[in-house]
Write a protein that holds these residues in place. Structure first.
Motif, PDB file in Angstrom:
ATOM      1  N   GLU A 159     -45.043  45.490  -1.472  1.00  0.00           N
ATOM      2  CA  GLU A 159     -45.802  44.400  -1.153  1.00  0.00           C
ATOM      3  C   GLU A 159     -46.823  44.328  -2.017  1.00  0.00           C
ATOM      4  O   GLU A 159     -47.406  45.015  -2.859  1.00  0.00           O
ATOM      5  CB  GLU A 159     -46.170  44.637   0.348  1.00  0.00           C
ATOM      6  N   SER A 160     -47.939  43.125  -1.718  1.00  0.00           N
ATOM      7  CA  SER A 160     -48.976  42.890  -2.450  1.00  0.00           C
ATOM      8  C   SER A 160     -50.230  43.822  -2.732  1.00  0.00           C
ATOM      9  O   SER A 160     -51.024  44.266  -3.241  1.00  0.00           O
ATOM     10  CB  SER A 160     -49.346  41.485  -2.550  1.00  0.00           C
ATOM     11  N   HIS A 161     -50.360  44.277  -1.145  1.00  0.00           N
ATOM     12  CA  HIS A 161     -51.489  45.062  -0.862  1.00  0.00           C
ATOM     13  C   HIS A 161     -50.773  46.531  -1.068  1.00  0.00           C
ATOM     14  O   HIS A 161     -50.115  47.018  -0.344  1.00  0.00           O
ATOM     15  CB  HIS A 161     -51.758  44.988   0.572  1.00  0.00           C
ATOM     16  N   TRP A 162     -51.816  47.426  -1.771  1.00  0.00           N
ATOM     17  CA  TRP A 162     -51.671  48.959  -1.876  1.00  0.00           C
ATOM     18  C   TRP A 162     -53.000  49.544  -1.552  1.00  0.00           C
ATOM     19  O   TRP A 162     -53.899  49.528  -2.281  1.00  0.00           O
ATOM     20  CB  TRP A 162     -51.183  49.264  -3.187  1.00  0.00           C
ATOM     21  N   GLU A 163     -52.899  50.321  -0.422  1.00  0.00           N
ATOM     22  CA  GLU A 163     -54.158  50.790  -0.007  1.00  0.00           C
ATOM     23  C   GLU A 163     -54.849  51.699  -1.043  1.00  0.00           C
ATOM     24  O   GLU A 163     -54.087  52.675  -1.523  1.00  0.00           O
ATOM     25  CB  GLU A 163     -53.979  51.824   1.280  1.00  0.00           C
ATOM     26  N   GLY A 164     -55.882  51.385  -1.482  1.00  0.00           N
ATOM     27  CA  GLY A 164     -56.808  52.212  -2.335  1.00  0.00           C
ATOM     28  C   GLY A 164     -56.572  51.788  -3.881  1.00  0.00           C
ATOM     29  O   GLY A 164     -57.158  52.396  -4.808  1.00  0.00           O
ATOM     30  N   PHE A 165     -55.651  50.687  -4.102  1.00  0.00           N
ATOM     31  CA  PHE A 165     -55.509  50.260  -5.394  1.00  0.00           C
ATOM     32  C   PHE A 165     -55.816  48.979  -5.607  1.00  0.00           C
ATOM     33  O   PHE A 165     -55.649  47.984  -4.628  1.00  0.00           O
ATOM     34  CB  PHE A 165     -54.039  50.766  -5.762  1.00  0.00           C
TER      35      PHE A 165
END
Length: 316
Positions: A159-165
């Motif tokens: 998905e488009s959201h990657w925690e911490g990146f």
């Protein structure tokens, strides 16, 4: 006789924490996980916990709220993080500066096997031709993101959201049913309804087929009946072996369509997958000039219609 010896404060070094304590604290804060931090720093999870505990004891404050599932910074932890984040990044950049003056520089990236084989490996000769003193080290992973300390960027499916990146869209994929010509001859698929008589092949779980069926419903299709593999290359291999019908990315099966080991029973029934390939970089961490050049090169290559074998859009 005066010796003019420097005055040493006995407690000054005793109160100086080890850099490793700060590195452990920062890794846990970045990852929000002691386990992930231990993987990044190549230490055991108890070792990371011990280093953080020593730092908390020295500072006489609690740095993290811990539960069985989450790790979050306390207010004091946030204050400490704001003070050390930039200095530690600056210190790490010193290594990059020394690399810049050496005979070569190694760019560490993380990607997935199929994307590495079909795209990155094809493009590297052209990219390295522009950067003769550059070496590339690839870490190949599936279903998870390692992002080791030396890694500057990753190309991952999700998905488009990657925690911490920070994430940048790179390219999407179109999914379509495929099978071997032998399977199609034995079990003709003249209409979508004929999928009820076919054995399905799943990549990890039934999610891809469920998503495809939203666009092309097949009443009565039993998704629980089928073979399962946890890697897309294996899914393709199972389909080529004649074990059933798989959903595969159209852009990833071109060589198999060309040599006739896979066929498309329903070539017009493509669906643009909700996930895509993204370039991931650490938040608030500057990239080396080599990494910036590689990111720009990959974006240009994905947009270029003249590059053979790349993942171009196919949905009208």
């Amino acid at each position: 006789m005066s010796t003019n010896k420097p005055v040493v404060t006995p407690c000054s070094t005793a109160r100086l924490p080890h850099l490793s304590w700060f590195m452990a604290f920062k890794a846990v804060a970045d990852r929000q996980s002691f386990t992930e931090a231990s993987r990044d720093l190549h230490l055991t999870q108890p070792a990371i916990s011990q280093q953080v505990a020593k730092l908390e004891a020295l500072l006489k404050t609690k740095l993290f709220f811990r539960t069985s599932r989450t790790v979050t910074l306390t207010e004091e932890g946030k204050r400490l993080y704001d003070k050390i984040d930039m200095p530690i990044n600056t210190l790490l950049n010193v290594v990059d500066e020394f690399h810049a003056h050496s005979d070569y520089y190694t760019l560490h990236i993380e990607t997935e096997p199929v994307f590495s084989r079909q795209v990155v490996s094809q493009l590297l000769p052209q990219f390295l031709g522009r950067h003769p003193n550059l070496l590339v080290a690839q870490m190949l992973t599936t279903q998870h993101l390692d992002f080791l300390p030396q890694t500057e960027l990753a190309i991952k499916w999700g998905e488009s959201h990657w925690e911490g990146f920070d994430s940048q869209f790179l390219c999407g994929l179109d999914y379509v049913p495929v099978c071997s010509p032998e399977y199609l001859a034995k079990y003709p698929l003249n209409s979508l309804a004929d999928l009820n008589k076919a054995v399905l092949i799943h990549d990890r779980d039934v999610t891809d087929w469920q998503y495809w069926l939203k666009y092309y419903p097949v009443p009565g299709l039993d998704l629980q009946k089928g073979h399962v593999a946890s890697e897309c290359n294996v899914v393709m291999s199972l389909a080529m072996s004649g074990l059933g019908v798989a959903l595969c990315a159209y852009q990833q099966i071109q060589e198999h369509l060309a040599d006739g080991t896979l066929v498309l029973p329903f070539p017009e029934h493509k669906v643009r997958h909700s996930r895509a390939y993204y370039i991931l970089t650490r938040k608030n961490k500057p990239l080396s000039p080599e990494a910036v050049s590689f990111v720009q090169f990959m974006h240009e290559a994905m947009l270029s219609a003249s590059q053979p074998g790349l993942y171009r859009d196919t949905i009208d």
